[in-house]
Design an enzyme around this catalytic site. Structure first.
Site, PDB file in Angstrom:
ATOM      1  N   SER A 261       0.832  -1.203   0.000  1.00 23.06           N
ATOM      2  CA  SER A 261       0.000   0.000   0.000  1.00 23.06           C
ATOM      3  C   SER A 261       0.864   1.250   0.000  1.00 23.06           C
ATOM      4  O   SER A 261       2.070   1.192   0.218  1.00 23.06           O
ATOM      5  CB  SER A 261      -0.884   0.006   1.245  1.00 23.06           C
ATOM      6  OG  SER A 261      -0.089   0.322   2.373  1.00 23.06           O
ATOM      7  N   LYS A 262       0.198   2.345  -0.207  1.00 28.20           N
ATOM      8  CA  LYS A 262       0.914   3.630  -0.218  1.00 28.20           C
ATOM      9  C   LYS A 262       1.562   3.867   1.149  1.00 28.20           C
ATOM     10  O   LYS A 262       2.667   4.389   1.231  1.00 28.20           O
ATOM     11  CB  LYS A 262      -0.063   4.703  -0.660  1.00 28.20           C
ATOM     12  CG  LYS A 262      -0.372   5.807   0.273  1.00 28.20           C
ATOM     13  CD  LYS A 262      -1.312   6.791  -0.357  1.00 28.20           C
ATOM     14  CE  LYS A 262      -2.066   7.507   0.746  1.00 28.20           C
ATOM     15  NZ  LYS A 262      -3.056   8.449   0.274  1.00 28.20           N
ATOM     16  N   ARG A 263       0.890   3.436   2.211  1.00 28.41           N
ATOM     17  CA  ARG A 263       1.445   3.606   3.574  1.00 28.41           C
ATOM     18  C   ARG A 263       2.771   2.862   3.743  1.00 28.41           C
ATOM     19  O   ARG A 263       3.662   3.306   4.455  1.00 28.41           O
ATOM     20  CB  ARG A 263       0.473   3.083   4.639  1.00 28.41           C
ATOM     21  CG  ARG A 263      -0.812   3.839   4.740  1.00 28.41           C
ATOM     22  CD  ARG A 263      -0.659   5.144   5.529  1.00 28.41           C
ATOM     23  NE  ARG A 263      -1.532   6.128   4.925  1.00 28.41           N
ATOM     24  CZ  ARG A 263      -1.226   7.398   4.699  1.00 28.41           C
ATOM     25  NH1 ARG A 263      -0.066   7.885   5.056  1.00 28.41           N
ATOM     26  NH2 ARG A 263      -2.081   8.208   4.122  1.00 28.41           N
TER      27      ARG A 263
END
Ligand code: GLU
Length: 511
Positions: A261-263
């Site tokens: 994910s972007k996180r």
């Protein structure tokens, strides 16, 4: 061979994650391998999720990566428009056909009515699904009389159009990666095809467009596998031949647990997007592979091997080599772990494949940024080519050039205190003073000659090599790292060499 048409169909809801770029890449590789067309279609039926700038981002990212559409939004072609919000009439015509044939129906249930039904089912310990077992309980054109339906439509009552999923049938489908997939229709709900705002849902628009654009192979992410049966049933309802399907495995976090994910990128300090992106709402900035200094060649090579196995140990491929080697039979079913270190490795390998002339174009902007002067002149280009010969091997990113080569362009501003401490001895002063005098006498300022002369000098004076060459290197570069000392002395020149030693003598022993 029949025609081969594939599409990449992103929704413009923000920047394109590398998973999306990989989907585009696999489509592109197959299109090129089969002399087919690669089409870019923008799926923007969900207007609420539209994020300004994302279409431009998608196009720029694909072009940077070399995955250039043959046809599609922004690229022209005979099957347009290639943006779904511009194709509303086509969807209306198609859904009209389904309504007439009793394969779709109007549903007038309000959100409150649907919620009440959900609650009621919950109280009985069941889950509500709008399907063959419940549609007769609801307010739709299957339960209301024709007159009532006409009246509601005339009154402008909000409605959606739902697909009437056939009851209790086993749908058998082939996925080019997963083999046979079977679904019983009782597990499916009567999906909304047209929303109350009159716009089609993803499912309707996607199937209609793939048919009208004569797409032969749908290659997309695994997250769409649960929609496959619905799509098959829609093709059947329209009386159309479905394309072939292939669902690609997920890209997983570096730990291998869960979807990347972007996180993960923010937390781990590595990019998961092709280009940098600033969120227009929150101003949050996400790193991009391009801005990190990745070469597009390295980026696509790394992506290709996320989920595809060439069947040999070979890892380094150019785009053309990927086109030749790529095949869906080499795509794995299970998720592919993203490894940021491996991404760097691909970068290093591809950078090293570049000629010095190609690297020159990549490092000149780095020099310009650091020194702020023109780097277009012939002199600096010729000089930098020579520097590149000495430092090329150490580079992973173009920006590393400055770490390894700044001292070819400017005298060190600081000396690494750790190494200096070890070498700043009274004897060093004496030695360097002698070295300056000795070097002044060397006329033929060429690396082999300087080396030979300086070696003779060291032996004659019975100094140790380390005690002479290490302080000399620190004086010239500020540290002990760096390329061959004599090559460096030749390149920076006699005057500059002497100047730097004298400066070091001053800074180290007089201040
Ligand atoms: N618009 C869908 C997406 O954003 C496309 C899925 C498909 O390729 O069918 O991923």
């Amino acid at each position: 061979m029949g025609k081969f048409r594939v599409r990449f169909a992103p929704s413009p809801t923000g920047p394109l994650h590398i998973g999306g770029v990989r989907t585009a890449l696999f489509n592109y590789l197959l299109a090129k391998k089969n002399n087919g067309q690669f089409i870019l279609r923008i799926e923007d039926t969900d207007q609420k999720r539209f994020v300004p700038g994302s279409i431009e981002y998608i196009q720029e990212a694909l072009e940077w990566a070399g995955i250039v559409p043959d046809e599609g939004f922004g690229y022209g072609g005979d099957y347009g428009p290639y943006k779904q919000s511009e194709r509303k009439d086509l969807y209306e015509q198609c859904v009209e056909q389904l309504l007439e044939e009793g394969k779709a129906y109007y549903a007038f249930d309000t959100p409150e009515e649907l919620e009440a039904m959900r609650q009621q089912f919950q109280q009985e310990g069941k889950t509500f699904q709008y399907d063959a077992s419940t549609r007769s309980l609801m307010k739709n054109s299957l339960t209301l009389s024709e007159n009532e339906v006409t009246k509601l439509l005339e009154q402008g009552q909000p409605y959606v159009i739902r697909f009437k999923i056939p009851e209790n049938r086993t749908v058998k489908m082939q996925d080019l990666i997963r083999g046979e997939v079977e679904v019983n229709t009782n597990t499916l709900d009567d999906k909304v095809l047209v929303k109350s705002d009159g716009l089609p849902t993803y499912h309707l628009a996607n199937v209609v467009d793939d048919h009208l654009m004569e797409i032969t192979h749908v290659i997309r992410g695994e997250e769409w596998l649960p929609s496959l049966a619905l799509h098959h049933l829609l093709y059947e309802a329209f009386g159309w031949q479905p394309p072939k399907f292939a669902h690609l495995p997920l890209i997983l976090k570096p730990t291998g647990k869960g979807k990347l994910s972007k996180r993960d990128g923010i937390k781990g300090g590595f990019p998961v997007f092709p280009l940098e992106w600033t969120d227009p709402q929150t101003d949050e900035k996400l790193e991009g592979f391009r801005e990190e200094g990745y070469l597009p060649e390295a980026f696509i090579n790394m992506l290709a091997l996320l989920g595809w196995n060439p069947g040999t140990d070979r890892e380094i491929f150019t785009m053309n080599e990927l086109i030749k080697a790529f095949d869906l039979s080499g795509v794995n079913k299970s998720g592919a772990r993203f490894d940021p270190e491996k991404a760097k490795w691909f970068q290093q390998q591809h950078l090293q494949l570049k000629s010095e002339e190609e690297l020159l174009e990549l490092v000149l902007p780095v020099i310009r940024k650091q020194l702020g002067f023109h780097t277009d002149g012939k002199a600096i280009r010729d000089y930098t080519l020579k520097v590149l010969k000495l430092v090329k091997e150490r580079l992973v990113f173009p920006a590393d050039f400055w770490t390894w080569a700044s001292f070819f362009y400017q005298a060190p501003e600081e000396y690494n205190p750790k190494v200096l401490k070890k070498h700043k001895k009274p004897q060093t002063k004496e030695i360097l003073e002698k070295v300056v005098k000795f070097l002044q006498g060397i006329e033929d300022w060429k690396a082999p000659f300087i080396k030979e002369q300086l070696s003779g000098f060291i032996e004659e004076n019975q100094f140790s090599f380390g005690k002479v060459l290490q302080p000399l290197r620190i004086a010239l570069t500020g540290d002990l790292k760096g390329p061959d000392l004599f090559e460096m002395m030749e390149l920076i020149g006699k005057d500059e060499t002497l100047k730097r030693i004298e400066k070091a003598l001053k800074v180290w022993f007089e201040e």
